[in-house]
Design a protein around this motif. Structure first.
Motif, PDB file in Angstrom:
ATOM      1  N   GLU A 276       4.193   0.764 -11.736  1.00 49.27           N
ATOM      2  CA  GLU A 276       3.562   0.832 -13.305  1.00 49.27           C
ATOM      3  C   GLU A 276       4.685   0.235 -14.173  1.00 49.27           C
ATOM      4  O   GLU A 276       5.667   0.386 -13.674  1.00 49.27           O
ATOM      5  CB  GLU A 276       3.143   2.304 -13.663  1.00 49.27           C
ATOM      6  CG  GLU A 276       1.994   2.930 -12.878  1.00 49.27           C
ATOM      7  CD  GLU A 276       1.854   4.409 -13.260  1.00 49.27           C
ATOM      8  OE1 GLU A 276       1.781   4.626 -14.549  1.00 49.27           O
ATOM      9  OE2 GLU A 276       1.717   5.532 -12.720  1.00 49.27           O
TER      10      GLU A 276
ATOM     11  N   SER B   9       5.895   6.383  -0.743  1.00 51.57           N
ATOM     12  CA  SER B   9       4.966   7.095  -0.115  1.00 51.57           C
ATOM     13  C   SER B   9       6.076   8.091   0.582  1.00 51.57           C
ATOM     14  O   SER B   9       5.834   9.287   0.856  1.00 51.57           O
ATOM     15  CB  SER B   9       4.244   6.577   1.066  1.00 51.57           C
ATOM     16  OG  SER B   9       4.999   5.705   1.972  1.00 51.57           O
TER      17      SER B   9
ATOM     18  N   SER C  18       3.402   2.607  -5.382  1.00 48.38           N
ATOM     19  CA  SER C  18       2.459   2.722  -6.705  1.00 48.38           C
ATOM     20  C   SER C  18       3.275   2.483  -7.857  1.00 48.38           C
ATOM     21  O   SER C  18       4.723   2.655  -7.672  1.00 48.38           O
ATOM     22  CB  SER C  18       1.948   4.139  -6.852  1.00 48.38           C
ATOM     23  OG  SER C  18       1.406   4.073  -8.334  1.00 48.38           O
TER      24      SER C  18
ATOM     25  N   SER D 170       0.590  -1.299  -0.015  1.00 54.17           N
ATOM     26  CA  SER D 170       0.032  -0.036   0.160  1.00 54.17           C
ATOM     27  C   SER D 170       0.691   1.283  -0.013  1.00 54.17           C
ATOM     28  O   SER D 170       0.370   2.382  -0.181  1.00 54.17           O
ATOM     29  CB  SER D 170      -0.818  -0.012   1.342  1.00 54.17           C
ATOM     30  OG  SER D 170      -0.129  -0.275   2.410  1.00 54.17           O
TER      31      SER D 170
END
Length: 254
Positions: free
Chosen positions: A48, A61, A46, A43
């Motif tokens: 990609e 984060s 992120s 969590s």
């Protein structure tokens, strides 16, 4: 760009799966491996798909968590492949654009109508360079120029030079002879660009000869004897001259 770099500079890593393994590294697999190896929760990241040569783009984060994962580069495997991490910077996947090499070259086969400053600048731009001067030609076979080049070793020996037809040549199609022909032409033009067969340019094969390169860069040879090493502050400018033959692609046998 400054705002983008300020936002992501210390929070983004690029991950590369090292090796030629048949098994692809998926975002889900890598997130699970990072959590197990580095203790960073899924969590908090992120992820990609990224452009080659990197596989995945990770946004953390906090800077602390980003650094923890960076320190694990090449220390664990995911999908049977070692994972390499590096910080994202704006220069990633780019190469320097400086024109470092002063070069004398000639263009053999460049058509007469292209022996102009603008045409030569266009050719050199495609080669990754810029014009210094056009040397007064000795004959009609080759045009010699001095130019700045980014990397002379990457300049092709055979070039396809595209020359735009002169304006008079653009009016070769006969005008419509009737209203029906006029309407047909207008309707055809409304459906998009004309066929590439009607493109008003000519492509000429041109041989490019690199004749002389002035190099200001550092010496790349290693383990040279002390007697061969330059003194501090010494000018390292070196001029390399190359043999060329008209009508022959340099480096090819007869």
């Amino acid at each position: 760009m400054d705002a983008f770099e300020g936002r992501y500079g210390n929070l983004v890593l690029l991950a590369t799966a090292v090796g030629d393994g048949e098994e692809a590294v998926t975002p889900a697999d890598l997130l699970a491996a990072i959590e197990a190896r580095c203790g960073v929760l899924q969590s908090e990241v992120s992820i990609e798909v990224a452009c080659p040569p990197h596989d995945l783009w990770l946004l953390f984060s906090t800077e602390e968590k980003c650094t923890v994962v960076l320190q694990s580069s090449m220390k664990f495997k995911c999908c049977r492949r070692w994972i390499q991490f590096q910080r994202w910077v704006r220069e990633t996947r780019a190469t320097p654009d400086a024109l470092e090499y002063k070069t004398k070259l000639s263009l053999e086969g460049l058509p007469d109508q292209a022996w102009s400053t603008q045409s030569v600048k266009s050719v050199l731009k495609d080669l990754g360079g810029g014009l210094i001067e056009i040397i007064r030609p000795k004959n009609r076979r080759e045009l010699e120029v001095m130019a700045w080049l980014r990397d002379p070793s990457k300049v092709g020996k055979m070039l396809d030079v595209e020359i735009v037809e002169p304006k008079l040549a653009l009016c070769t199609d006969p005008p419509p002879q009737s209203v029906e022909e006029f309407v047909a032409v207008e309707m055809a033009s409304s459906y998009g660009p004309s066929s590439p067969r009607k493109k008003k340019t000519l492509v000429y094969p041109v041989i490019c000869h690199i004749k002389e390169v002035t190099d200001h860069g550092p010496l790349l040879a290693e383990d040279l004897p002390d007697a061969w090493l330059p003194n501090e502050g010494e000018d390292l400018t070196r001029t390399h001259k190359f043999s060329t033959r008209l009508g022959k692609v340099d480096g090819h046998e007869d």
